[in-house]
Design an enzyme around this catalytic site. Structure first.
Site, short mmCIF file in Angstrom:
data_model
loop_
_atom_site.label_atom_id
_atom_site.label_comp_id
_atom_site.label_asym_id
_atom_site.label_seq_id
_atom_site.Cartn_x
_atom_site.Cartn_y
_atom_site.Cartn_z
N GLU A 177 0.82 -1.21 0.00
CA GLU A 177 0.00 0.00 0.00
C GLU A 177 0.86 1.26 0.00
O GLU A 177 0.51 2.25 -0.63
CB GLU A 177 -0.94 -0.01 1.21
CG GLU A 177 -1.83 1.21 1.34
CD GLU A 177 -2.87 1.34 0.25
OE1 GLU A 177 -3.60 2.36 0.24
OE2 GLU A 177 -2.99 0.43 -0.60
N THR B 231 -11.46 7.17 -14.32
CA THR B 231 -10.64 6.78 -13.17
C THR B 231 -11.07 5.44 -12.60
O THR B 231 -10.31 4.82 -11.87
CB THR B 231 -10.69 7.87 -12.08
OG1 THR B 231 -9.65 7.64 -11.12
CG2 THR B 231 -12.03 7.91 -11.38
#
Length: 585
Positions: A434, A577
């Site tokens: 992450e 997106t």
């Protein structure tokens, strides 16, 4: 939603003219119209081709055609399996719980996974799955019924509205190979659902500058504040919310295409007004083209000097260049591309830094004479040398925009940034973390690396601890959050790099990520998140969570990397997106 009232009708002057003169006027008008159309066609904006011309360079593609077909089929099969599991235990719900087999409501109960994954099923030509989803949308989906919570206009626009608008484009384009029964009826019903949703979201734009409210109350038809930790909205509408660039500027593609499909300019108007405070920024910018945030939504003034390209900021910059590409004849298209160029040039010159070179070979196979390229975050004079998986979207956006505008420096910058993101995927699981941190660069002030000319920089994380030093030595960075949330951004970068350069190495990188997903993230009822990408077992038990973007984005980009590249060409389609494709007209 504000609409202009029509003026009272009167008899057109042409019909008050005598017959013989009327015919002459009509002929003259037709001639003028034809001349104007010829002029528009002559001077319409043109750009070089974006996508690599696979049809004229078949050597790269055809030599691996059988392998690509097999890999595309493998991705398609995993998508079908995941959709079946979702249908078995969570059909019509927002998200499946991949470990326990339950479900959860995260996006107002509008069947987020079903709607968000629709365009992936369409791209994969999965006729059965497409028809099942379309039937649900037409017969069951009702935006009047929700779970009673407030609606997030940002997430609802990119996941729900974007998918519905894209589905209309795909149905209209004829790209579906399998026959869809009642296709025209589906098309009209889906469009009406999109219009209904856009009208329900319209109160989000009811603010002094048109900047969207953080939430919409569908029952009261009002834009409101974001709820607090207890779920209460106590602030008055007279108090302005503080908002980030992504929330302000991630509407334009979806609403522009809806305006074209519905032949109603109000949607495009609302979206253009919404991001006007960013595109025509009245604030002094720390770095040209980059927004100092958050922004006061009533006044349009920046409240702080935070500059970043990751979460909360990302899709505004992503949409600038894509708006110019989707609508090259829009009167503001040149402004959008100019603002994107400013932002990306500043990013390259002011926010890009190199880390400590690793002892081993870099991920691209070169000797480690230089460190990887990273994008810093800026907080009012202090730089945070931590980069997130979300920021890796920037690599693909730079490659796309650099090619579109013939800015080879930005394209190369994007390709090198993608090397960094790929390096984070060289783990025990083949998946990336992450977030990750690089050691602040130690260099002579005369060094001309991408440091913006700064001789003294205040770093938020000054040096790695003893347990991270080994990672820095081996990798050139250390992992600060080892979880993997099924995110698509790195694979999205592989997709753009392959489609624009034609280099098959990006296909191999994508396949490695797919194998990691299949081995470590696949649970009994779907794909779930993992706890530690650096450990051979992924950190143990798979996390019982699976957001809709996994099927909408991650699986779609994986499939398209191996599918026939002439389908959904980057010269004909723009991806939102959330990876929903919109057709360029």
């Amino acid at each position: 939603m504000v609409r202009v009232a029509p003026k009272p009708r009167s008899t057109p002057w042409l019909f008050r003219v005598r017959g013989s003169y009327r015919r002459k006027y009509i002929i003259l008008a037709l001639i003028i119209i034809l001349l104007l159309r010829a002029l528009v066609h002559t001077f319409r904006p043109t750009h070089n081709k974006i996508q690599f011309q696979f049809s004229t360079h078949r050597v790269l593609y055809s030599t691996n055609s059988d392998l690509n077909i097999a890999r595309a089929d493998a991705v398609r099969a995993e998508f079908k399996w995941a959709v079946k599991k979702y249908k078995d235990v969570a059909w019509g719900k927002d998200e499946v719980l991949p470990v326990s087999g339950g479900f959860q409501t995260t996006r107002n109960g509008f069947a987020a996974t079903l709607i968000d994954s629709l365009t992936t099923a369409m791209v994969m030509n999965l006729t059965t799955e497409v028809v099942h989803a379309l039937d649900y949308i037409v017969s069951t989906l009702d935006f009047e019924k929700n779970d009673g919570t407030l609606v997030d206009p940002f997430e609802t626009t990119i996941r729900y509205l974007g998918s519905l608008v894209s589905a209309v484009d795909i149905l209209d384009s004829g790209t579906l190979v399998g026959p869809i029964p009642r296709q025209s009826r589906y098309r009209e019903n889906i469009l009406q659902k999109a219009i209904k949703l856009a009208d329900k979201l319209a109160p989000a734009f009811d603010s002094p500058l048109g900047i969207p409210w953080p939430r919409v109350n569908f029952t009261a038809h009002l834009g409101v504040h974001e709820p607090d930790a207890l779920g209460d909205v106590r602030l008055s509408r007279d108090i302005s919310p503080a908002v980030t660039p992504a929330r302000i500027g991630s509407n334009w593609l979806e609403y522009y295409r809806l305006s074209q499909q519905a032949m109603d300019p109000v949607y495009s108007h609302n979206a253009t007004r919404a991001w006007a405070s960013l595109v025509w920024n009245r604030n002094e910018e720390t770095f040209d083209g980059l927004i100092d945030s958050p922004m006061d939504s009533f006044s349009g003034f920046s409240l702080d000097h935070t500059v970043a390209l990751g979460a909360g900021h990302d899709s505004y910059y992503e949409y600038l260049i894509k708006a110019a590409q989707l609508a090259p004849r829009d009167k503001h298209a040149s402004r959008y591309s100019k603002r994107w160029e400013q932002a990306m040039t500043s990013t390259m010159e002011r926010l890009a830094f190199r880390g400590t070179p690793p002892d081993s070979y870099r991920a691209d196979g070169r000797r480690s004479d230089i460190g990887y390229l990273f994008i810093a975050q800026y907080f009012d004079g202090t730089y945070l040398n931590e980069m997130g998986h979300l920021t890796c979207y920037l690599a693909g956006n730079l490659i796309l925009g650099g090619k579109y505008l013939q800015r080879n420096d930005l394209l190369e910058f994007g390709l090198e940034l993608l090397e960094t993101c790929h390096a984070t995927y060289i783990t025990a699981t083949g998946l990336g973390p992450e977030s990750f941190v690089w050691e602040p660069p130690r260099r002579d002030p005369s060094d001309q690396l991408l440091d913006g000319g700064y001789e003294r920089v205040r770093w938020a994380i000054s040096a790695p601890g003893s347990h991270e030093q080994e990672q820095v030595r081996k990798l050139g960075f250390w992992v600060s959050d080892a979880r993997y949330f099924l995110r698509p951004e790195v694979i999205e970068g592989y997709f753009y790099a392959y489609r624009i350069t034609g280099d098959p190495k990006y296909q191999n990188w994508a396949w490695s990520a797919f194998e990691g997903l299949r081995k470590f993230c696949k649970a009994q009822y779907g794909y779930g998140e993992i706890q530690d990408v650096t450990l051979p077992d992924g950190g143990g038990t798979t996390v019982d969570s699976s957001e809709s973007f996994f099927l909408a984005e991650t699986m779609k980009y994986l499939f398209l990397i191996f599918d026939d590249p002439d389908r959904l060409s980057l010269d004909e389609w723009v991806f939102s997106t959330e990876a929903h494709p919109f057709r360029i007209e």
